[in-house]
Design a protein around this motif. Structure first.
Motif, mmCIF file in Angstrom:
data_model
loop_
_atom_site.group_PDB
_atom_site.id
_atom_site.type_symbol
_atom_site.label_atom_id
_atom_site.label_comp_id
_atom_site.label_asym_id
_atom_site.label_seq_id
_atom_site.Cartn_x
_atom_site.Cartn_y
_atom_site.Cartn_z
ATOM 1 N N MET A 154 0.853 -1.370 0.159
ATOM 2 C CA MET A 154 0.031 -0.118 -0.052
ATOM 3 C C MET A 154 0.887 1.269 -0.104
ATOM 4 O O MET A 154 0.493 2.261 -0.905
ATOM 5 C CB MET A 154 -0.818 0.133 1.162
ATOM 6 N N GLU A 155 2.007 1.152 0.543
ATOM 7 C CA GLU A 155 2.736 2.534 0.789
ATOM 8 C C GLU A 155 3.516 2.721 -0.507
ATOM 9 O O GLU A 155 3.427 3.741 -0.852
ATOM 10 C CB GLU A 155 3.657 2.167 2.105
ATOM 11 N N ARG A 156 3.922 1.542 -0.929
ATOM 12 C CA ARG A 156 4.760 1.699 -2.324
ATOM 13 C C ARG A 156 3.714 2.042 -3.424
ATOM 14 O O ARG A 156 4.125 3.003 -4.230
ATOM 15 C CB ARG A 156 5.311 0.633 -2.826
ATOM 16 N N ASP A 171 -2.385 6.694 -14.102
ATOM 17 C CA ASP A 171 -2.441 5.833 -12.802
ATOM 18 C C ASP A 171 -1.980 4.407 -13.317
ATOM 19 O O ASP A 171 -1.687 4.061 -14.536
ATOM 20 C CB ASP A 171 -3.961 5.611 -12.478
ATOM 21 N N LEU A 172 -1.535 3.592 -12.197
ATOM 22 C CA LEU A 172 -1.054 2.358 -12.658
ATOM 23 C C LEU A 172 -1.962 1.420 -13.424
ATOM 24 O O LEU A 172 -1.553 0.491 -14.225
ATOM 25 C CB LEU A 172 -0.566 1.608 -11.413
ATOM 26 N N GLY A 173 -3.326 1.430 -12.904
ATOM 27 C CA GLY A 173 -4.415 0.683 -13.504
ATOM 28 C C GLY A 173 -5.002 -0.234 -12.646
ATOM 29 O O GLY A 173 -4.834 -0.435 -11.469
ATOM 30 N N GLU A 174 -6.263 -0.935 -12.966
ATOM 31 C CA GLU A 174 -7.015 -1.731 -12.259
ATOM 32 C C GLU A 174 -6.567 -2.808 -11.195
ATOM 33 O O GLU A 174 -6.946 -2.861 -10.354
ATOM 34 C CB GLU A 174 -8.210 -2.083 -13.004
ATOM 35 N N PRO A 175 -5.720 -3.680 -11.869
ATOM 36 C CA PRO A 175 -5.226 -4.764 -11.081
ATOM 37 C C PRO A 175 -4.667 -4.274 -9.863
ATOM 38 O O PRO A 175 -4.709 -4.809 -8.622
ATOM 39 C CB PRO A 175 -4.328 -5.605 -11.771
ATOM 40 N N PHE A 176 -3.677 -3.301 -9.807
ATOM 41 C CA PHE A 176 -3.027 -2.502 -8.495
ATOM 42 C C PHE A 176 -3.887 -1.961 -7.681
ATOM 43 O O PHE A 176 -3.858 -1.850 -6.590
ATOM 44 C CB PHE A 176 -1.935 -1.571 -9.133
ATOM 45 N N LEU A 177 -5.046 -1.252 -8.270
ATOM 46 C CA LEU A 177 -5.969 -0.702 -7.490
ATOM 47 C C LEU A 177 -6.845 -1.317 -6.795
ATOM 48 O O LEU A 177 -7.094 -1.096 -5.641
ATOM 49 C CB LEU A 177 -7.045 0.307 -8.455
ATOM 50 N N HIS A 178 -7.210 -2.543 -7.530
ATOM 51 C CA HIS A 178 -8.147 -3.401 -6.602
ATOM 52 C C HIS A 178 -7.504 -4.175 -5.536
ATOM 53 O O HIS A 178 -8.064 -4.217 -4.311
ATOM 54 C CB HIS A 178 -8.582 -4.491 -7.620
ATOM 55 N N ALA A 179 -6.089 -4.656 -5.713
ATOM 56 C CA ALA A 179 -5.429 -4.860 -4.363
ATOM 57 C C ALA A 179 -5.030 -3.759 -3.380
ATOM 58 O O ALA A 179 -5.431 -3.960 -2.224
ATOM 59 C CB ALA A 179 -4.025 -5.308 -4.980
ATOM 60 N N ALA A 180 -5.035 -2.545 -3.734
ATOM 61 C CA ALA A 180 -4.949 -1.398 -2.881
ATOM 62 C C ALA A 180 -6.171 -0.953 -1.793
ATOM 63 O O ALA A 180 -6.266 -0.883 -0.947
ATOM 64 C CB ALA A 180 -4.537 0.080 -3.727
ATOM 65 N N ALA A 181 -7.455 -1.295 -2.739
ATOM 66 C CA ALA A 181 -8.661 -1.179 -2.069
ATOM 67 C C ALA A 181 -9.218 -2.173 -1.376
ATOM 68 O O ALA A 181 -9.475 -2.131 -0.134
ATOM 69 C CB ALA A 181 -9.841 -1.157 -3.279
ATOM 70 N N GLY A 182 -8.548 -3.467 -1.517
ATOM 71 C CA GLY A 182 -8.667 -4.696 -0.579
ATOM 72 C C GLY A 182 -7.956 -4.523 0.503
ATOM 73 O O GLY A 182 -8.435 -4.563 1.742
ATOM 74 N N VAL A 183 -6.619 -3.983 0.369
ATOM 75 C CA VAL A 183 -5.890 -3.554 1.587
ATOM 76 C C VAL A 183 -6.624 -2.385 2.536
ATOM 77 O O VAL A 183 -6.636 -2.607 3.868
ATOM 78 C CB VAL A 183 -4.334 -3.124 1.243
ATOM 79 N N GLY A 184 -7.032 -1.724 1.665
ATOM 80 C CA GLY A 184 -7.707 0.005 2.430
ATOM 81 C C GLY A 184 -8.726 -0.687 3.285
ATOM 82 O O GLY A 184 -9.083 -0.023 4.249
ATOM 83 N N ALA A 185 -9.600 -1.897 2.401
ATOM 84 C CA ALA A 185 -11.032 -1.992 3.318
ATOM 85 C C ALA A 185 -10.684 -2.901 4.350
ATOM 86 O O ALA A 185 -11.329 -2.741 5.502
ATOM 87 C CB ALA A 185 -11.587 -2.903 2.354
ATOM 88 N N ARG A 186 -9.558 -3.524 4.406
ATOM 89 C CA ARG A 186 -9.092 -4.069 5.742
ATOM 90 C C ARG A 186 -8.776 -3.332 7.053
ATOM 91 O O ARG A 186 -8.948 -3.356 7.910
ATOM 92 C CB ARG A 186 -8.048 -5.383 5.587
ATOM 93 N N SER A 187 -7.930 -2.174 6.554
ATOM 94 C CA SER A 187 -7.512 -1.312 7.295
ATOM 95 C C SER A 187 -8.638 -0.459 7.879
ATOM 96 O O SER A 187 -8.851 -0.253 9.223
ATOM 97 C CB SER A 187 -6.594 -0.408 6.736
ATOM 98 N N LEU A 188 -9.598 -0.058 7.026
ATOM 99 C CA LEU A 188 -10.898 0.612 7.620
ATOM 100 C C LEU A 188 -11.783 -0.058 8.657
ATOM 101 O O LEU A 188 -12.083 0.148 9.634
ATOM 102 C CB LEU A 188 -11.891 1.066 6.296
ATOM 103 N N ALA A 189 -11.879 -1.454 8.206
ATOM 104 C CA ALA A 189 -12.490 -2.259 9.231
ATOM 105 C C ALA A 189 -11.856 -2.338 10.723
ATOM 106 O O ALA A 189 -12.486 -2.349 11.530
ATOM 107 C CB ALA A 189 -12.844 -3.952 8.778
ATOM 108 N N ALA A 190 -10.502 -2.485 10.522
ATOM 109 C CA ALA A 190 -9.664 -2.724 11.882
ATOM 110 C C ALA A 190 -9.757 -1.311 12.682
ATOM 111 O O ALA A 190 -9.664 -1.289 13.908
ATOM 112 C CB ALA A 190 -8.396 -3.051 11.644
ATOM 113 N N ASN A 191 -9.994 -0.163 11.792
ATOM 114 C CA ASN A 191 -9.702 1.045 12.902
ATOM 115 C C ASN A 191 -10.985 2.094 12.682
ATOM 116 O O ASN A 191 -11.175 3.038 13.535
ATOM 117 C CB ASN A 191 -8.719 1.877 11.929
#
Length: 286
Positions: A154-156, A171-191
């Motif tokens: 996510m940081e990279r 932008d980098l494109g959808e595969p990278f965005l989808h992964a970042a969104a999945g990481v972000g969703a997990r962070s949001l649920a935790a915080n």
């Protein structure tokens, strides 16, 4: 209780090498003047961000792979009385300032090497093995390595987009965005805080055409599920054209809020959106 599949481990290790390759391609196409362009990171140019990413690579390889003393601990001992945020910012700034003399060509070559080493390490390590705490996912104790590598991805991804925007690149494109969104969703649920939601209340998150997630309130926390039932208590949908900008911190909190459409329980949707926007928003210009 939701019938959707619970969102579990997210393995992003397969994207680390390709994300780094894309970053190297960006840096190689820049001329000397472009390396000095200002970015959204206060006081850091394009070269400063590249040096920061390199420093992160060297730090994680030393402290995680090689089990060396965490450089932040050494920095803290030399700067007593500073809070964590001040220590982290100071540690990062010290490295970037000290490494400024490195040539752009050498920075690119070193990033190529450390990218290979970190991708290999995160691919080889047991994703469930415990390592350092990852506050990004709400941890106060040792975290599994899949979370450690997800935070690093996510940081990279964020820093690469800061460089891309500074240089006027896409932008980098959808595969990278989808992964970042999945990481972000997990962070949001935790915080995410309770928001006054009762157990069973649910909050939908979506990037139309790309992916969706559902947060369901349990007794003490929010649980995250993949997908959407279509019957959430409230729904937040981000404009797909702005999703990368939102998640890579290109927008202020108020701008990030305006990138979302809300539906369902307005109070829950607005409370969640305001809290999430503070997490992803960059500071407004002074």
């Amino acid at each position: 209780m939701s019938r959707l599949p619970r969102a579990g481990m997210l393995d992003i290790t397969g994207l680390l090498a390709s994300e780094r390759q894309a970053f190297l391609e960006v840096l190689r196409c820049l001329d000397g003047a472009a390396w000095q362009l200002p970015t959204e990171c206060p006081s850091w140019t394009v070269k400063g961000i590249a040096l920061h990413v390199l420093g992160d690579d060297l730090s994680l390889l030393s402290r995680q792979r090689d089990e060396a003393t965490n450089g932040l601990i050494t920095f803290a001992a030399e700067h007593p009385g500073l809070g964590f945020r001040q220590l982290l910012d100071g540690f990062n700034e010290q490295w970037v300032h000290a490494a400024t003399f490195l040539s752009e060509a050498l920075v690119v070559e070193l990033l190529r090497l450390t990218g290979e080493w970190t991708a290999r390490y995160y691919s080889d390590v047991d994703p469930d093995a415990r390592g350092e705490p990852v506050g990004f996912f709400g941890a106060r104790g040792p975290s599994p390595y899949w979370q450690i590598s997800a935070r690093e991805y996510m940081e990279r991804w964020i820093h690469q987009h800061q460089v891309r925007r500074a240089a006027g690149l896409s932008d980098l494109g959808e595969p990278f965005l989808h992964a970042a969104a999945g990481v972000g969703a997990r962070s949001l649920a935790a915080n995410l805080s309770e928001l006054g939601a009762k157990p069973g209340a649910s909050l939908g998150l979506s990037i139309p055409g790309l992916g969706s997630w559902t947060l369901e309130r349990e007794e003490q926390r929010w649980a995250l599920f993949d997908g959407s039932s279509g019957h959430q208590t409230a729904e937040l949908a981000v404009d797909p054209a702005l999703a990368t900008a939102v998640l890579s911190r290109a927008l202020t909190a108020s701008e990030a809020e305006r990138a979302f459409a809300t539906s369902g329980d307005e109070a829950l949707a607005r409370s969640a959106l305001a809290e999430m926007a503070k997490m992803v928003g960059r500071p407004a210009p002074a």
